[in-house]
Scaffold this active site. Structure first.
Site, short mmCIF file in Angstrom:
data_model
loop_
_atom_site.label_atom_id
_atom_site.label_comp_id
_atom_site.label_asym_id
_atom_site.label_seq_id
_atom_site.Cartn_x
_atom_site.Cartn_y
_atom_site.Cartn_z
N GLY A 489 -8.05 -29.71 -1.21
CA GLY A 489 -8.46 -30.01 0.16
C GLY A 489 -8.91 -31.46 0.30
O GLY A 489 -9.09 -31.95 1.41
N GLN A 490 -9.06 -32.14 -0.85
CA GLN A 490 -9.56 -33.52 -0.79
C GLN A 490 -8.44 -34.50 -0.44
O GLN A 490 -8.71 -35.65 -0.11
CB GLN A 490 -10.23 -33.90 -2.13
N GLY A 491 -7.18 -34.06 -0.55
CA GLY A 491 -6.07 -34.93 -0.16
C GLY A 491 -5.38 -35.61 -1.33
O GLY A 491 -4.71 -36.63 -1.15
N SER A 530 -14.55 -36.36 -10.49
CA SER A 530 -14.62 -37.46 -9.52
C SER A 530 -13.78 -38.66 -9.94
O SER A 530 -14.19 -39.79 -9.78
CB SER A 530 -16.07 -37.90 -9.31
N THR A 533 -8.40 -40.03 -7.83
CA THR A 533 -7.71 -41.18 -7.21
C THR A 533 -7.61 -42.34 -8.20
O THR A 533 -6.63 -43.07 -8.22
CB THR A 533 -8.46 -41.61 -5.94
N LYS A 733 -13.22 -45.99 -6.61
CA LYS A 733 -14.41 -45.32 -7.11
C LYS A 733 -14.63 -44.01 -6.39
O LYS A 733 -13.99 -43.71 -5.40
CB LYS A 733 -15.61 -46.24 -6.92
N GLY A 736 -16.27 -38.64 -3.24
CA GLY A 736 -16.17 -37.24 -2.85
C GLY A 736 -17.39 -36.38 -3.10
O GLY A 736 -17.45 -35.25 -2.63
N GLU A 737 -18.36 -36.89 -3.87
CA GLU A 737 -19.53 -36.02 -4.10
C GLU A 737 -20.86 -36.74 -4.19
O GLU A 737 -21.90 -36.13 -4.03
CB GLU A 737 -19.31 -35.12 -5.32
#
Lengths: 793, 335
Positions: A489-491, A530, A533, A733, A736-737
């Site tokens: 869901g993060q893409g 994390s 990307t 970097k 997301g969290e």
């Protein structure tokens, strides 16, 4: 170097159309013929010895195809952490005793749900009840009921019971530091039990067919699932295939092996039929893994100008009944302590304590919000005592770009001071701060503002440590990307497509992703450290670059032009010296097949964080490198508090973050808003209410997550510290969290600013705020007439 | 998932439905919106042998009677109630109390009669009992109480959480009940037994057919508030319905109703405070004192994680605010 066309742009999500039209297949949507329904028998006691389990009546029930207990397993243990110091500690089904309510004892596979339920009721378990312990400090008492023996390395030195693990480290000399400080204070902060709140429940479908175990399961990392399932089933990895499915949210709660996944697999092996197990929401609330409530005791010494001289922390984690990620949280709590601010003298100790609660999992932020809530609250208190404003004290201590950290990491271009400055400027914090506490005020609403700062790591060395990506060119010039990355869901898929499209100069629609299937895609770290990307993204960049180099090489031969003169645009290779000279990718592909002995042009890439570092840091001592990517953030919250009822809400949030370089700004914004919303739940609403290990509110009604109507205005700003250049490694970097943390602290500081009430425990319930107000000024909340009463009165 | 077998009928009239209720000796349950019944069947608080769907019966729209009272079919969806211009104009407090129930999807199917007939709630009660709280409590015909272990046998302190009931009581509404002997009419407030094991004075063979709100007196004002944590998709921490009506001088209180719900076995009225207001020339100090008095009269049960202490405070503050709002409306400030 041409201008970027894909990276840095807010492309629509690749998975968007599938999801909004209902075409996306989640694990429960996968249908196979002859499917059996699996159910798990769970412990009704928080702590009990298993005297006997009798499954004979369940096995005899028509429609029941298999029943398993621990006796039907290989007895191979697993754990979130599996290191020499912290070996695997958990069996897939309980053996000998149960240590939390809902612990898995047996599983059945039957022709339908009704029969499966009846079968569970026919399993007879005899227990001998043992005393339970639920408070971590009580569990540490030498006389406390023993859930498991304390870790041998700690038991040798300390008298405590139920210690699952400990992190201990520091530098400098804290005692000397406190002696040299002008001001020292010590505070204690506590947090509640929260859950992840993923909408899709845990679902696993297993099918053993032709000596191959096929699994569809809702997860955050298919390669981790494969490793743990293969291990506990004693199968080679090649015999286990985890298929791709869409995932309906995880937030940390779907990593590691879950008992039901093993049970579905084992039941399928025994019956030769597909077996599906779906966890009910109540099971997820009362038997599955939640976040980890921490007690954080902080002692900080500062100079009169606010410079931190020494800091001492003692963190106690209520870690539940097995080791889980409990020992990781007490390691990470150190990292989240030391990353944002310089601290020349630090002493840290964190205990992970067994209690008769369900096992714990990471949750978005993995300890960071609780640590930053403590430190940032205390920093505001220190600033006030010293007569310094909240911005100055943070700027005084914030790590500067390129600074070396005491653990050997480097901040690189990370720029916390700039985040703080921008946040102060955009929010006008210094002008607003303290306004509500100036008298006289009218009405019953007080508005307050507060700031919090945080830092988070982007990628670390945890199995499977690295990501590989393959880019296969198609003969029409489009490309297929094979990646193990999982889009939870993060893409992830969208971002990887953007990178491949950029590097190959083809359109987004020319890139098709095949992902997270352990048999067909290269290994990947998964969506849980994390770093996707950065790590998978760089692997994708390298793979696409590798394919591009092959395309250019073939074109160079065909065009009779030097490789250095050639570059790519619009699905073609062209000569920079003579732009008219060009070959489309389909032409190059055909030429490659014709002249390079059939080479179909496949690019390969791989990436690993801290490439020259052999392994992860020590969880016990923190020695070793942690990460090479520190993302910094400063967040400002504005809240409104009803001083008569104690009801409080977030009305405005500002997030200023250094995410390096936003590959997809809209996805970054989505992450920011999601984290603000999640932190708001942490601050004001959410709590898994328990009593003696039982869960009292195992449903969405009584566990109150924020709805869209509660969401505050959320603004954000990037402090861009990195660049993306085609063909070169880049540094993105974490985004997301880490941003659940500073904003939580900011809300605590804003509640104080609004009311003068300092809260040491989350959530900031109306009752806690009102009780704080009453302690401050007993008359204020009961005797003062509302100034907004109508004139007629 | 409801994991047991039951029968299902879909009668065309309420008379047929009552006949079915009699045939099954009260072991059947009526299915209107199902938003309370079905979750209770899933967690087996209720285990009816038959569901009698009222889905085939179309409710009559709310309408004014000859005497000026307003009759509302018990099968009226809460969404229709909150969105009805007629109801919003004539009895806005009822529209407001319907509006705050659950979320829109709930209100699209839930009915007014169902909202009144909802089961009492308790954190321990409203969950599956596969492995948690496996011994049945008093409400499940067992012999213990999890939240209040010291309770006398047979005493259940689960709370009745209807949002519309306090509003109807404040409006002095009556309910029509169809039973074996025909239709009986009772004041809404007399529906409640004060016993959470059987919270309603309603035989298992009876059906609430309609709610009748008597003519609104002149000089009438109302205040309604539902206290929650997140403002929606939630049962109340407490809900408060206040009605005041004034003499022709627009200052003297002619009558008052102060009702607090969701904190007890049924909605509670602050009768002494109501009485003390009648004949008084109202002002802020008086309403302030009335709120204090009423909150002292109301003794909330701690429920759903809220302490008695905090519920008292919350009720006191919102009684003040709703009383002042009601007075403003009665006075005519809220045109």
């Amino acid at each position: 170097m041409s201008e970027l066309k894909f990276v840095g742009k807010s492309f629509k999500r690749k998975d968007g159309p599938d999801k909004v039209t209902g075409r996306a297949l989640y694990s429960e949507d996968v249908k196979l013929p002859g499917i059996l329904i699996g159910r798990v028998l769970r412990s009704p006691h928080p702590h009990a010895r298993i005297v006997s389990i009798d499954t004979s009546r369940a096995k005899a029930l028509p429609g029941v195809k298999a029943v398993i207990t621990v006796e039907d397993t290989k007895g191979i243990k697993h754990g979130f952490v599996e290191t020499p110091r912290y070996p695997a500690d958990q069996e897939v089904l309980a053996r000998g005793k149960v240590v939390h309510v809902g612990e898995e004892l047996a599983a059945v596979a039957a022709v339908d749900s009704f029969t499966a339920q009846q079968a569970l009721e026919l399993i007879n378990v005899e227990y001998e009840i043992l005393p339970g312990v639920f408070d971590p400090e009580k569990a540490m008492d030498p006389e406390a009921p023993k859930i498991h023996p304390s870790h041998p390395k700690i038991a040798d030195k300390e008298p405590f019971s139920n210690i699952g693990g400990k992190t201990e480290c520091g530098w400098g000399d804290v005692e000397k530091g406190f002696a040299e400080s002008d001001y020292v204070r010590e505070d204690r902060y506590e947090s509640q039990l929260r859950t992840h709140g993923y909408l899709e429940p845990h679902v696993t479908l297993a099918h053993w067919e032709s000596d191959k175990l096929n699994i569809w399961t809702s997860s955050m990392g298919t390669f981790v699932k494969r490793a743990k399932l293969a291990k506990t089933l004693d199968l080679p990895y090649s015999s286990v295939r985890i298929h791709k499915t869409y995932v309906g949210g995880t937030f940390g709660g779907k990593i590691d092996l879950y008992s039901h996944e093993y049970c579905a697999a084992r039941l399928s092996i025994l019956t030769g039929r597909p077996v599906r197990i779906v966890a009910s929401r109540e099971e997820i609330f009362s038997a599955y893994r939640h976040s980890q409530p921490l007690i954080v005791e902080v002692k900080t010494g500062v100079k009169n100008d606010g410079t931190i001289v020494a800091q001492q922390l003692r963190v106690i984690n209520n870690a539940g009944a097995y080791r889980g990620s409990g020992v990781v949280v007490v390691f990470l709590a150190w990292g989240f302590t030391m990353a944002p601010y310089r601290c020349p003298n630090l002493k840290y100790e964190g205990y992970s304590v067994y209690t008769n609660y369900t096992v714990r999992a990471p949750q978005r932020g993995h300890g960071c919000p609780k640590v930053r809530f403590a430190i940032e609250s205390q920093l505001d208190m220190i600033a006030e005592a010293l007569g310094i404003d909240p911005i100055t004290i943070r700027l005084r201590n914030a790590r500067q770009p390129s600074e070396d950290l005491p653990n050997g990491d480097n901040v690189h271009n990370g720029n916390l001071p700039e985040c703080i400055r921008v946040a102060a400027e955009k929010s006008d914090l210094l002008k607003k701060y303290g306004e509500a506490r100036k008298s006289p005020q009218t009405g019953h609403i007080r508005r307050g503002i507060g700031i919090g700062v945080s830092a988070y790591f982007g990628g670390s060395l945890i199995y499977p440590n690295s990501s590989g990506v393959m880019v296969k060119m198609n003969d029409d010039g489009s490309a297929i990307v094979l990646t193990g990355a999982i889009d939870v869901g993060q893409g992830a898929e969208t971002v990887i497509c953007q990178i491949v499209a950029e590097e190959l100069a083809i359109g987004m629609e020319d890139v098709k992703i095949i992902s997270s299937d352990t048999d067909t895609t290269p290994q990947d770290i998964g969506a849980w450290v994390s770093g996707m990307t950065y790590i998978t993204g760089n692997a994708a960049r390298q793979a696409a670059g590798n394919a591009r180099a092959k395309l250019i090489q073939v074109a160079s031969e065909q065009m009779n032009a030097p490789v250095e003169d050639l570059w790519v645009e619009d699905k073609a290779v062209f000569n920079r010296q003579n732009p008219q000279q060009r070959m489309t990718y389909d032409q190059v592909f055909a030429a490659s097949v014709a002249t390079h002995r059939g080479d179909t042009i496949i690019g390969e890439g791989f990436w690993r964080t801290m490439r020259d570092v052999p392994t992860h840091p020590s969880l016990a001592t923190t020695k070793g490198r942690w990460t090479e990517n520190y993302a910094f953030s400063a967040q400002v919250a504005e809240v409104e508090v009803d001083i008569e009822t104690g009801e409080a809400k977030l009305v405005k949030a500002l997030t200023v973050h250094d995410c390096g370089f936003p590959v997809n700004p809209a996805l970054v914004k989505g992450q920011v808003d999601g984290q603000v919303s999640m932190a708001m739940g942490h601050a004001f609403m959410e709590e898994v209410i328990t009593r003696n290990g039982y869960t009292l509110n195992p449903n969405w009604l009584d566990y109150r997550m924020p709805t869209i109507h509660n969401m505050a205005a959320s603004e954000d700003a990037d402090v861009i510290t990195e660049e993306y250049r085609v063909g070169e490694p880049y540094r993105t970097k974490e985004v997301g969290e880490g941003l659940v943390s500073g904003i939580l602290a900011a809300m605590a500081n804003a509640v104080y600013d609004a009311t003068g009430v300092r809260l040491y425990t989350t959530p900031f319930s109306p009752e806690r705020i009102l009780s704080g107000l009453k302690k401050l000024e007993p008359s204020k909340t009961t005797g003062v007439r509302d100034q907004q009463s109508p004139e007629v009165l | 998932m409801i994991l047991y077998d039951f029968d299902y009928e879909r009668p065309n009239t309420l008379q047929e439905a009552t006949a079915l209720l009699r045939q099954t000796e009260g072991k059947a349950r009526l299915l209107a919106g199902g938003t309370d019944l079905l979750p209770n069947m899933r967690v087996q608080v209720l285990k009816p042998t038959m569901l009698i769907s009222l889905g085939a019966i179309t409710p009559r729209p709310p309408q004014a009677e000859l005497d000026g009272s307003i009759r509302i079919d018990a099968l009226t969806r809460l969404a229709d109630l909150e969105n009805s211009e007629f109801v919003r104009r004539e009895i806005p407090m009822l529209a407001e109390s319907a509006h705050v129930v659950g979320g829109n999807q709930i209100r699209q199917v839930a009915t007014l009669g169902g909202n009144l007939c909802q089961e009492t709630r308790c954190l321990y009660l409203n969950q599956e009992h596969d492995y948690q709280f496996t011994a049945p409590c008093y409400k499940r015909n067992g012999d213990c109480c999890y939240p209040f272990p010291g309770n006398k046998p047979g005493t259940c302190w689960s709370v009745y959480m209807s949002d519309t009931a306090p509003a109807l009581i404040a409006l002095s509404a009556n309910v029509d009940i169809i039973g074996e002997a025909g239709v009986r009419t009772v004041p809404a407030e007399t529906l409640f037994t004060g016993n959470s094991l059987e919270p309603l004075w309603l035989a298992r063979t009876e059906i609430i057919s309609s709610v009748v709100v008597p003519p609104i007196p002149t000089g009438f004002g109302w205040g309604y508030h539902k206290s929650t944590i997140r403002g929606g998709l939630e049962f109340a921490m407490a809900n408060i319905a206040v009605a005041l009506w004034l003499e022709n001088d627009r200052k003297t209180c002619a009558g008052a109703r102060i009702v607090v719900g969701a904190v007890s076995e049924g909605p509670l009225r602050a009768l002494a405070t109501e009485k003390s207001l009648v004949g008084q020339v109202l002002n802020a100090d008086l309403l302030w004192k009335a709120a204090d008095d009423a909150s002292n009269e109301i003794n909330p049960l701690p429920h759903h994680g809220f302490t008695r202490n905090y519920l008292n405070e919350n009720i006191r503050v919102y009684l003040r605010r709703t009383l002042i709002t009601a007075f403003e409306r009665a006075y005519g400030m809220d045109a």
